[in-house]
Design an enzyme around this catalytic site. Structure first.
Site, PDB file in Angstrom:
ATOM      1  N   ARG A 237      -3.268  -0.738  -7.217  1.00 38.29           N
ATOM      2  CA  ARG A 237      -1.889  -1.109  -7.529  1.00 38.29           C
ATOM      3  C   ARG A 237      -1.872  -1.504  -8.999  1.00 38.29           C
ATOM      4  NH1 ARG A 237      -0.943   1.085  -3.472  1.00 38.29           N
ATOM      5  NH2 ARG A 237       0.160   0.338  -1.621  1.00 38.29           N
ATOM      6  N   GLU A 266       6.975   0.505 -11.146  1.00 36.41           N
ATOM      7  CA  GLU A 266       7.076   1.921 -10.739  1.00 36.41           C
ATOM      8  C   GLU A 266       8.498   2.239 -10.312  1.00 36.41           C
ATOM      9  OE1 GLU A 266       4.030   2.626  -7.813  1.00 36.41           O
ATOM     10  OE2 GLU A 266       2.439   2.210  -9.238  1.00 36.41           O
ATOM     11  N   HIS A 285       1.992   7.764  -8.878  1.00 39.51           N
ATOM     12  CA  HIS A 285       1.592   7.163  -7.589  1.00 39.51           C
ATOM     13  C   HIS A 285       1.597   8.211  -6.467  1.00 39.51           C
ATOM     14  CE1 HIS A 285       1.552   3.163  -5.167  1.00 39.51           C
ATOM     15  NE2 HIS A 285       0.841   4.113  -4.550  1.00 39.51           N
TER      16      HIS A 285
HETATM   17  C1  8YV Z   1       1.726   5.217  -1.243  1.00 38.29           C
HETATM   18  C2  8YV Z   1      -0.420   4.028  -1.116  1.00 38.29           C
HETATM   19  O1  8YV Z   1       2.003   4.035  -1.839  1.00 38.29           O
HETATM   20  O2  8YV Z   1      -0.989   3.968   1.149  1.00 38.29           O
HETATM   21  C3  8YV Z   1      -0.865   3.344   0.104  1.00 38.29           C
HETATM   22  O3  8YV Z   1      -1.106   2.136   0.048  1.00 38.29           O
HETATM   23  O4  8YV Z   1      -0.555   3.540  -2.189  1.00 38.29           O
HETATM   24  C4  8YV Z   1       0.210   5.365  -1.063  1.00 38.29           C
HETATM   25  O5  8YV Z   1      -0.205   6.063  -0.024  1.00 38.29           O
HETATM   26  C5  8YV Z   1       2.593   5.144  -0.090  1.00 38.29           C
HETATM   27  O6  8YV Z   1       2.154   5.820   0.955  1.00 38.29           O
HETATM   28  C6  8YV Z   1       3.995   5.576  -0.539  1.00 38.29           C
HETATM   29  O7  8YV Z   1       4.714   6.064   0.507  1.00 38.29           O
END
Ligand code: 8YV
Length: 320
Positions: A237, A266, A285
């Site tokens: 993150r 974001e 992302h």
């Molecule tokens: C996406 C992620 O943020 O699974 C997570 O924690 O960071 C990513 O797969 C998420 O799935 C957005 O829909």
């Protein structure tokens, strides 16, 4: 009366059909200024929530007095205020494991793209700037046989280690809350302190979940410990990194380059200094964003919401 589930993201129709077998479904494909008023209205009578990215905080929960379960379509659950959920007896679930290989593929893509400057070279060719045989100015650095430091050796970290070990003959160091014997035995990964990892790695790959303990865990001091030739990769993150310190480290040559799939804000602001740097590769992302994996994640979240609202223990219940 069937329990009511709000799905606040676009998911495959099969996912909606599966939930509809036992629940009433209200679907908002996106949440924006137009849809929020209706979403807030529906919250009052909702029993389940399914989607990702939405801040599940006190203000939102106050609007949802009947809520029993919140199901993220993501492995990370830093969007949720767990204390508030626990205090109200609301269950929460995530979608671990189904995305491990896909995110690991993405991370290797970013590692290679950054080390071999793939986006920059692509632009050069497309801009008609490939005028002669390329000189040293365009060289990248090797990935194979280098040392990869993985911070956060969970499911995704292990899948990255597997690729690094079998595909790239890399030496693997890792730092994690607990030892991961499987990664040690299968991929020859060596557990070490954070500082040792930072000092010895050619590639530092941050995959830890965002928690109060990991917020800004990589900052000025940590970049200072890295090799000047180090490439920093963030697939966790944005907030696990002090972004200003990262900009500074890249500017001053404290580290060589960075590959980033995540940002503090974001979508990232278009005038963010990181976006003007040649030695930075960025992605919006998209770690888990393939058709196959996003389907699996949505279906797993659906399985969780249905189980939770049918009085069963959801398979991916988060323990508070
Ligand atoms: C996406 C992620 O943020 O699974 C997570 O924690 O960071 C990513 O797969 C998420 O799935 C957005 O829909």
């Amino acid at each position: 009366m069937k329990p009511k589930v709000i799905v606040y993201k676009k998911v495959d129709s099969k996912v909606l059909e599966f939930i509809e077998q036992t629940c009433e479904v209200i679907n908002f494909e996106t949440l924006d200024a137009k849809t929020y008023p209706k979403f807030y209205d529906e919250l009052e009578t909702a029993h389940g929530l399914l989607g990702s990215g939405l801040k599940i905080n006190k203000e939102l929960l106050d609007l949802a007095p009947n809520l029993k379960i919140v199901c993220n379509t993501s492995v990370g659950y830093d969007n949720m205020n767990l204390e508030e959920l626990a205090a109200r007896g609301i269950m929460a679930t995530n979608t671990p494991d189904v995305l491990n290989d896909t995110v690991a593929d993405t991370m290797f893509g970013i590692i290679l793209a950054t080390a071999r400057r793939i986006p920059e070279m692509d632009q050069l060719v497309k801009n008609g700037q490939w005028k002669s045989m390329i000189s040293e100015d365009f060289y990248g650095v090797d990935v194979h046989h280098k040392t990869l430091g993985i911070i956060g050796m969970g499911g995704v970290g292990s899948a990255i280690a597997k690729r690094a070990h079998y595909g790239f003959d890399m030496k693997i160091l890792y730092h994690n809350r607990s030892r991961n014997e499987e990664a040690e035995n299968n991929y020859d990964a060596t557990f070490c302190s954070l500082d040792e990892l930072l000092q010895q790695s050619d590639y530092v790959c941050l995959m830890t979940p965002l928690t109060p303990a990991t917020e800004k865990m990589i900052g000025k001091r940590e970049f200072g410990l890295m090799k000047k030739s180090a490439i920093f990769i963030n697939g966790s993150r944005g907030k696990t990194v002090d972004e200003e310190a990262l900009v500074e480290a890249l500017k001053t040559g404290e580290i060589l380059a960075a590959g980033l799939d995540v940002f503090v804000q974001e979508p990232v602001q278009p005038d963010h200094p990181l976006l003007t740097m040649k030695n930075v590769v960025t992605m919006p992302h998209i770690g888990s964003a393939t058709y196959e994996t996003r389907y699996k994640m949505a279906m797993l979240a659906a399985t969780n919401v249905v189980a939770g609202l049918n009085g069963e223990t959801p398979p991916n219940l988060i323990k508070f």
